[in-house]
Design a protein around this motif. Structure first.
Motif, PDB file in Angstrom:
ATOM      1  N   VAL A  24      -1.132   8.317  -9.334  1.00 32.10           N
ATOM      2  CA  VAL A  24      -1.040   7.495  -8.123  1.00 32.10           C
ATOM      3  C   VAL A  24      -1.303   8.392  -6.923  1.00 32.10           C
ATOM      4  O   VAL A  24      -1.094   9.612  -6.979  1.00 32.10           O
ATOM      5  N   ALA A  25      -1.770   7.766  -5.815  1.00 29.13           N
ATOM      6  CA  ALA A  25      -2.118   8.550  -4.631  1.00 29.13           C
ATOM      7  C   ALA A  25      -1.886   7.722  -3.378  1.00 29.13           C
ATOM      8  O   ALA A  25      -1.964   6.484  -3.407  1.00 29.13           O
ATOM      9  N   PRO A  26      -1.579   8.379  -2.249  1.00 32.96           N
ATOM     10  CA  PRO A  26      -1.441   7.660  -0.979  1.00 32.96           C
ATOM     11  C   PRO A  26      -2.727   6.908  -0.647  1.00 32.96           C
ATOM     12  O   PRO A  26      -3.840   7.369  -0.961  1.00 32.96           O
ATOM     13  N   GLY A  27      -2.559   5.733  -0.018  1.00 27.15           N
ATOM     14  CA  GLY A  27      -3.699   4.900   0.362  1.00 27.15           C
ATOM     15  C   GLY A  27      -4.050   3.860  -0.670  1.00 27.15           C
ATOM     16  O   GLY A  27      -4.800   2.917  -0.372  1.00 27.15           O
ATOM     17  N   ASP A  69       8.654  17.315  -5.413  1.00 23.31           N
ATOM     18  CA  ASP A  69       9.183  18.673  -5.266  1.00 23.31           C
ATOM     19  C   ASP A  69       9.425  19.032  -3.801  1.00 23.31           C
ATOM     20  O   ASP A  69       9.181  20.163  -3.363  1.00 23.31           O
ATOM     21  N   GLY A  70       9.886  18.044  -3.012  1.00 29.63           N
ATOM     22  CA  GLY A  70      10.267  18.308  -1.626  1.00 29.63           C
ATOM     23  C   GLY A  70       9.124  18.451  -0.651  1.00 29.63           C
ATOM     24  O   GLY A  70       9.323  18.935   0.469  1.00 29.63           O
ATOM     25  N   GLU A  71       7.891  18.010  -1.037  1.00 28.15           N
ATOM     26  CA  GLU A  71       6.767  18.096  -0.110  1.00 28.15           C
ATOM     27  C   GLU A  71       5.761  16.991  -0.395  1.00 28.15           C
ATOM     28  O   GLU A  71       5.788  16.353  -1.454  1.00 28.15           O
ATOM     29  N   TYR A  72       4.876  16.776   0.594  1.00 28.22           N
ATOM     30  CA  TYR A  72       3.839  15.767   0.426  1.00 28.22           C
ATOM     31  C   TYR A  72       2.912  16.138  -0.728  1.00 28.22           C
ATOM     32  O   TYR A  72       2.652  17.314  -0.997  1.00 28.22           O
ATOM     33  N   THR A  73       2.383  15.104  -1.416  1.00 21.76           N
ATOM     34  CA  THR A  73       1.357  15.334  -2.423  1.00 21.76           C
ATOM     35  C   THR A  73       0.272  14.271  -2.286  1.00 21.76           C
ATOM     36  O   THR A  73       0.569  13.108  -1.956  1.00 21.76           O
ATOM     37  N   ASP A  74      -0.989  14.666  -2.500  1.00 24.61           N
ATOM     38  CA  ASP A  74      -2.120  13.740  -2.403  1.00 24.61           C
ATOM     39  C   ASP A  74      -2.406  13.043  -3.719  1.00 24.61           C
ATOM     40  O   ASP A  74      -3.210  12.099  -3.760  1.00 24.61           O
ATOM     41  N   ARG A  85       0.844  -1.183   0.000  1.00 25.97           N
ATOM     42  CA  ARG A  85       0.000   0.000   0.000  1.00 25.97           C
ATOM     43  C   ARG A  85       0.883   1.238   0.000  1.00 25.97           C
ATOM     44  O   ARG A  85       1.912   1.284   0.679  1.00 25.97           O
ATOM     45  N   ILE A  86       0.464   2.259  -0.752  1.00 32.11           N
ATOM     46  CA  ILE A  86       1.224   3.513  -0.777  1.00 32.11           C
ATOM     47  C   ILE A  86       0.946   4.267   0.507  1.00 32.11           C
ATOM     48  O   ILE A  86      -0.200   4.613   0.814  1.00 32.11           O
ATOM     49  N   LEU A  87       1.999   4.544   1.271  1.00 35.04           N
ATOM     50  CA  LEU A  87       1.863   5.255   2.542  1.00 35.04           C
ATOM     51  C   LEU A  87       1.988   6.755   2.355  1.00 35.04           C
ATOM     52  O   LEU A  87       1.272   7.532   2.997  1.00 35.04           O
ATOM     53  N   ALA A  88       2.890   7.167   1.502  1.00 38.59           N
ATOM     54  CA  ALA A  88       3.117   8.600   1.294  1.00 38.59           C
ATOM     55  C   ALA A  88       3.812   8.809  -0.042  1.00 38.59           C
ATOM     56  O   ALA A  88       4.507   7.922  -0.544  1.00 38.59           O
ATOM     57  N   ILE A  89       3.615   9.994  -0.612  1.00 37.81           N
ATOM     58  CA  ILE A  89       4.281  10.378  -1.855  1.00 37.81           C
ATOM     59  C   ILE A  89       4.873  11.769  -1.663  1.00 37.81           C
ATOM     60  O   ILE A  89       4.183  12.692  -1.222  1.00 37.81           O
ATOM     61  N   LEU A  90       6.159  11.916  -2.004  1.00 40.18           N
ATOM     62  CA  LEU A  90       6.812  13.222  -1.986  1.00 40.18           C
ATOM     63  C   LEU A  90       7.084  13.649  -3.425  1.00 40.18           C
ATOM     64  O   LEU A  90       7.489  12.829  -4.262  1.00 40.18           O
ATOM     65  N   PHE A  96       6.646   5.842  -0.887  1.00 37.29           N
ATOM     66  CA  PHE A  96       6.913   4.999   0.284  1.00 37.29           C
ATOM     67  C   PHE A  96       5.792   3.983   0.435  1.00 37.29           C
ATOM     68  O   PHE A  96       4.606   4.351   0.464  1.00 37.29           O
ATOM     69  N   LEU A  97       6.165   2.706   0.478  1.00 35.93           N
ATOM     70  CA  LEU A  97       5.221   1.599   0.592  1.00 35.93           C
ATOM     71  C   LEU A  97       5.337   0.954   1.966  1.00 35.93           C
ATOM     72  O   LEU A  97       6.379   1.046   2.623  1.00 35.93           O
TER      73      LEU A  97
END
Length: 545
Positions: A206-209, A139-144, A132-137, A155-156
């Protein structure tokens, strides 16, 4: 101390030898610093801050020592300038340490780690896994949500992608969800144990979750395995041939190739390199089993596993064994047997620093392709020298070189004979100017070395006082050589001064030696004009005696 650090006792002689060599290097460095300091003190009344800093930074001179030596000679040191140089160095160090964007990324990585924990790595047993995708960065920041074309770090919760560490490069491959595909170009440990998959969204979004399927580039991973197992066998062979002091100091493990740094105090001799390569491939062909053991650090040390200075190990460690001869702490991926490495070919060896060497090698198909290219080159060379069997190329080449050497000797003899005949002919054309013989002649096309021999040959065929000047052209340039007898030199006649009259016509200059002088320039077409000017100058000087 030996009771707690038995390696110090085992390597006593090596350590002492290393210390002696370092002392000798430092002594030579100090001597170089002293030479620089002496030069500066002789040429100024104030030693600049930049020089004092260079003595401190490059040669290890404390500023107090520099000031004391300068004071003994009545010279002051620009301490203010020295402090400015020191502060500039501190600023450079602070700027490098701050890290800019890296520090900001580190905070995001720590946040992901604290929120989700370490990545569940399945890559030792599997080449594809669901996660499962936990987070996506981006340009140096989180993205939904990351759309097609965007560069991301994903990050999986679990992965089969190996993160770059221990010298082994990170995996590549693809991460796929129901809505998009990410082409992964590299995998790194954002922080140790947290795998960051760096790549580009090549389809959809792609998106977190989202649930995801992570698949590595299997052929690439297999090539990396070959190189990593080959690295362990190489390490064993280096220690076996050179001694136990030849321990790993760094490595790079890539598909089809490896780089291995190790401690050693001198260049590895060609025969040693050959023996190392032989022992490696003997062990590979023997197809030893490669085993992986996860155990306590204490038990691993009891097994004789090699640990590397500077590496950090937990209480539970992973140990890789190749046959019964290589046992090392290692978290990398490996083949199941040594034979799967294929051939390992050493391609280079050299120094990378004090008592530090580096070897580079090819493995698997890359090694085979290298050997195939060598064979093809040898066959092509054999065709050129008419050696149908590539193994006959050295023998055939040696015979050709001997034949060439004989032909060169014959050619030299012919040239010498021609030069002698030409010298005889030119000497017979000598003109008399008073009591002296004067020769000014062109030799046509002739290289400067042969022209010099010609001038000496003409000289040897004359008697009494004489001046000889010969000129030639060579690759469009003009050359002159002049000689004058000793008795004429004593009366003020100089071969160098006579040549100076003609050198400008050639667009150049020459030496001022009164006995044997040479001159030349790029304008070979003006050789006749240069010789005419020389003939006139020599005649004038000889007539005045």
């Amino acid at each position: 101390m030996g009771a707690h650090l038995p390696a110090l006792v085992q390597k006593r002689d090596y350590i002492l030898g290393l210390v002696r060599r370092e002392e000798e290097r430092f002594r030579r460095t100090l001597e170089s610093g002293h030479q620089l300091l002496d030069t500066e003190l002789e040429s100024s009344t104030v030693l600049s801050g930049a020089t004092a800093f260079k003595l401190h930074d490059t040669y290890g001179f404390p500023i107090e020592l520099t000031a004391e030596i300068a004071a003994e000679r009545g010279i002051t040191v620009d301490l203010e300038g020295f402090e400015k140089e020191m502060e500039a160095q501190r600023e450079r160090a602070r700027a490098a340490w701050k890290g800019g964007d890296t520090a900001a990324a580190e905070m995001l990585y720590r946040d992901i780690l604290e929120t989700h924990g370490l990545t569940d790595f399945r890559g030792y047993e599997e080449e594809q896994t669901r996660g499962r995708i936990l987070a996506i960065l981006a340009d140096g920041e989180y993205t939904d949500r990351a759309e097609e074309g965007r560069m991301v770090e994903i990050f999986l919760d679990r992965t089969v992608f190996y993160g770059e560490s221990g010298g082994q490069v990170g995996d590549t491959g693809v991460i796929e969800t129901e809505t998009g595909t990410v082409l992964v170009g590299d995998t790194k440990h954002a922080v140790q144990g947290l795998h960051g998959h760096r790549g580009q969204v090549v389809k959809g979004y792609v998106a977190p979750g989202q649930d995801a399927v992570a698949t590595i580039d299997s052929p690439r991973r297999e090539a990396i395995r070959k190189s990593h197992t080959g690295t362990h066998v190489l390490h064993w062979a280096l220690r076996d041939v050179l001694g136990d002091h030849a321990t790993q100091a760094g490595s790079l493990v890539e598909p089809g190739r490896l780089r291995f740094d190790f401690s050693h105090f001198s260049a590895v001799a060609p025969q040693e390199m050959a023996q190392i390569e032989l022992e490696i491939n003997e062990r590979l062909v023997a197809n030893h089993e490669v085993q992986t053991v996860v155990t306590s650090r204490e038990e691993a040390q009891q097994m004789g596993a090699l640990a590397f200075f500077g590496d950090k190990y937990g209480e539970i460690v992973r140990v890789v064994k190749v046959g019964d001869f290589s046992t090392e702490f290692c978290g990398g991926t490996h083949t199941r047997t040594s034979g799967q490495v294929g051939p390992l070919i050493l391609v280079s060896e050299g120094s990378i620093g004090s008592n530090m060497r580096r070897v580079e090698a090819l493995t698997g198909m890359a090694a085979y392709q290298h050997l195939a290219r060598v064979r093809q080159t040898l066959e092509e060379a054999g065709g050129l020298i008419k050696a149908p069997n590539p193994l006959e190329v050295p023998q055939r080449l040696e015979a050709l070189l001997e034949k060439m050497s004989g032909l060169e000797e014959q050619l030299d003899a012919i040239k010498a004979q021609r030069t002698g005949s030409l010298a005889e002919e030119i000497a017979r054309g000598a003109a008399k100017v008073g009591e002296a013989s004067l020769v000014v002649a062109s030799a046509g096309e002739m290289d400067p070395n042969a022209l010099r021999q010609l001038a000496l040959g003409v000289r040897d065929r004359l008697s009494g006082p004489w001046v000889v000047v010969v000129g030639s052209t060579f690759s469009g340039k003009g050359a002159l050589v002049g000689v004058a007898s000793k008795d004429l030199q004593e009366r003020g006649v100089s071969a160098g001064e006579i040549l100076a009259a003609g050198a400008p016509a050639l667009g150049g200059g020459g030496s001022r030696d009164p006995e044997l002088a040479q001159a030349g320039g790029p304008n070979g077409a003006n050789l006749d004009a240069a010789l005419d000017a020389i003939r006139e100058e020599a005649g004038r000087r000889l007539s005045a005696l």
